[in-house]
Scaffold this motif. Structure first.
Motif, PDB file in Angstrom:
ATOM      1  N   VAL A  31       0.827  -1.206   0.000  1.00 15.74           N
ATOM      2  CA  VAL A  31       0.000   0.000   0.000  1.00 15.74           C
ATOM      3  C   VAL A  31       0.863   1.259   0.000  1.00 15.74           C
ATOM      4  O   VAL A  31       0.531   2.245  -0.670  1.00 15.74           O
ATOM      5  N   LEU A  32       1.979   1.248   0.719  1.00  9.96           N
ATOM      6  CA  LEU A  32       2.868   2.415   0.714  1.00  9.96           C
ATOM      7  C   LEU A  32       3.391   2.704  -0.691  1.00  9.96           C
ATOM      8  O   LEU A  32       3.504   3.868  -1.092  1.00  9.96           O
ATOM      9  N   THR A  33       3.684   1.652  -1.460  1.00 11.93           N
ATOM     10  CA  THR A  33       4.133   1.886  -2.841  1.00 11.93           C
ATOM     11  C   THR A  33       2.979   2.394  -3.707  1.00 11.93           C
ATOM     12  O   THR A  33       3.170   3.280  -4.542  1.00 11.93           O
ATOM     13  N   ILE A  34       1.796   1.854  -3.511  1.00 16.88           N
ATOM     14  CA  ILE A  34       0.637   2.243  -4.324  1.00 16.88           C
ATOM     15  C   ILE A  34       0.222   3.682  -4.025  1.00 16.88           C
ATOM     16  O   ILE A  34      -0.009   4.484  -4.933  1.00 16.88           O
ATOM     17  N   VAL A  35       0.124   4.014  -2.727  1.00 15.20           N
ATOM     18  CA  VAL A  35      -0.352   5.334  -2.328  1.00 15.20           C
ATOM     19  C   VAL A  35       0.639   6.426  -2.719  1.00 15.20           C
ATOM     20  O   VAL A  35       0.243   7.474  -3.244  1.00 15.20           O
ATOM     21  N   THR A  36       1.923   6.209  -2.471  1.00 21.62           N
ATOM     22  CA  THR A  36       2.910   7.226  -2.847  1.00 21.62           C
ATOM     23  C   THR A  36       2.959   7.413  -4.356  1.00 21.62           C
ATOM     24  O   THR A  36       3.079   8.540  -4.841  1.00 21.62           O
ATOM     25  N   SER A  37       2.826   6.320  -5.094  1.00 20.47           N
ATOM     26  CA  SER A  37       2.826   6.424  -6.553  1.00 20.47           C
ATOM     27  C   SER A  37       1.624   7.219  -7.048  1.00 20.47           C
ATOM     28  O   SER A  37       1.724   7.994  -8.008  1.00 20.47           O
ATOM     29  N   PRO A 115      -6.472   8.954   1.872  1.00 17.85           N
ATOM     30  CA  PRO A 115      -6.945  10.315   2.161  1.00 17.85           C
ATOM     31  C   PRO A 115      -5.998  11.110   3.060  1.00 17.85           C
ATOM     32  O   PRO A 115      -6.106  12.341   3.142  1.00 17.85           O
ATOM     33  N   LEU A 116      -5.076  10.446   3.737  1.00 16.38           N
ATOM     34  CA  LEU A 116      -4.167  11.140   4.653  1.00 16.38           C
ATOM     35  C   LEU A 116      -3.007  11.824   3.933  1.00 16.38           C
ATOM     36  O   LEU A 116      -2.436  12.786   4.456  1.00 16.38           O
ATOM     37  N   MET A 117      -2.667  11.331   2.752  1.00 11.80           N
ATOM     38  CA  MET A 117      -1.465  11.800   2.073  1.00 11.80           C
ATOM     39  C   MET A 117      -1.832  12.779   0.951  1.00 11.80           C
ATOM     40  O   MET A 117      -2.521  12.400  -0.002  1.00 11.80           O
ATOM     41  N   PRO A 118      -1.377  14.040   1.049  1.00  8.68           N
ATOM     42  CA  PRO A 118      -1.659  15.020  -0.006  1.00  8.68           C
ATOM     43  C   PRO A 118      -0.795  14.779  -1.234  1.00  8.68           C
ATOM     44  O   PRO A 118       0.144  13.985  -1.219  1.00  8.68           O
TER      45      PRO A 118
END
Length: 238
Positions: A31-37, A115-118
């Protein structure tokens, strides 16, 4: 060289605890890779290699992610059976058992972090997101190390890497990881031939391609070092 184990020298309770822990770590890492991407310029970071390739092929074929991951996972399970030299229904069912909670945890973590990461609109944010993306890859590598050593049930892709590692690569995690990337590479090529697009591939994907196998090998020695590989196939070398 580690002593061969066709059975387990840890209890079923210990096996389940290690498995659940590794499942959570793996889901979080993905998820960290997906969300940051998703929060930087398209194509800059990308997701882990298998995830990127399967998503590409699913998009090219117009198939949703659930069916894409399920069908491709089962095809990899059949490839695993061919490499092992026998059709083991327990092993294939284990692959399916892995994918259900894994998919659920992916959704839970994605719903929490997305939703937490702009959006990354500045260079400091871009650098931070890149480091988080790389951390996600490292977590995936560590998780693979733990649940491959427990060897209770595996994701089909990691089961493939495990088979290659101990049956064909003399226990070398890095070489086995690179060989296991042949199927997703074929998927990505097929997707490109269909729609002329390489999606979800980026800097993080390259990092995973070159270093994830080595991270798994490092974790074998340094993360829960007393946890040895369990239930290996007869003839496997650790």
């Amino acid at each position: 060289m580690e002593e061969r184990r066709t059975k387990s020298d840890i209890s079923m309770t210990q096996s389940v605890i290690f498995f659940i822990l590794s499942l959570v770590i793996n889901s979080l890492g993905n998820v960290l890779t997906i969300v940051t991407s998703a929060h930087v310029h398209p194509g800059f970071l990308g997701s882990a290699y298998w995830t990127a390739a399967q998503t590409n092929l699913g998009n090219a074929l117009g198939v949703n992610l659930f069916w894409t991951f399920l069908i491709l996972g089962m095809l990899i399970s059949l490839l695993n059976a061919a490499l092992v030299g026998k059709f083991d229904i327990k092993r294939i069912l284990g692959n399916l058992i892995f994918m259900v909670p894994f998919s659920a945890l992916i959704q839970v973590f994605a719903d929490f972090f997305m939703p937490l990461m702009p959006e990354a609109t500045t260079w400091p944010m871009l650098i931070l997101y890149t480091l988080i993306n790389f951390l996600g890859v490292c977590l995936i590598g560590v998780a693979i190390s733990i649940y491959q050593r427990v060897n209770l049930v595996l994701h089909p892709a990691d089961d493939l890497m495990q088979i290659l590692r101990f049956k064909y690569c003399r226990g070398n995690a890095g070489v086995a990881m690179w060989l296991s990337y042949i199927p997703p590479t074929v998927m990505a090529i097929i997707a490109y031939l269909i729609n002329s697009k390489f999606q979800n591939f980026g800097l993080g994907t390259l990092f995973a391609f070159f270093f994830q196998g080595g991270i798994t090998g490092w974790a074998d020695k340094h993360i829960f070092p007393n946890l040895k590989h369990q239930r290996l196939e007869v003839g496997a070398k650790a």
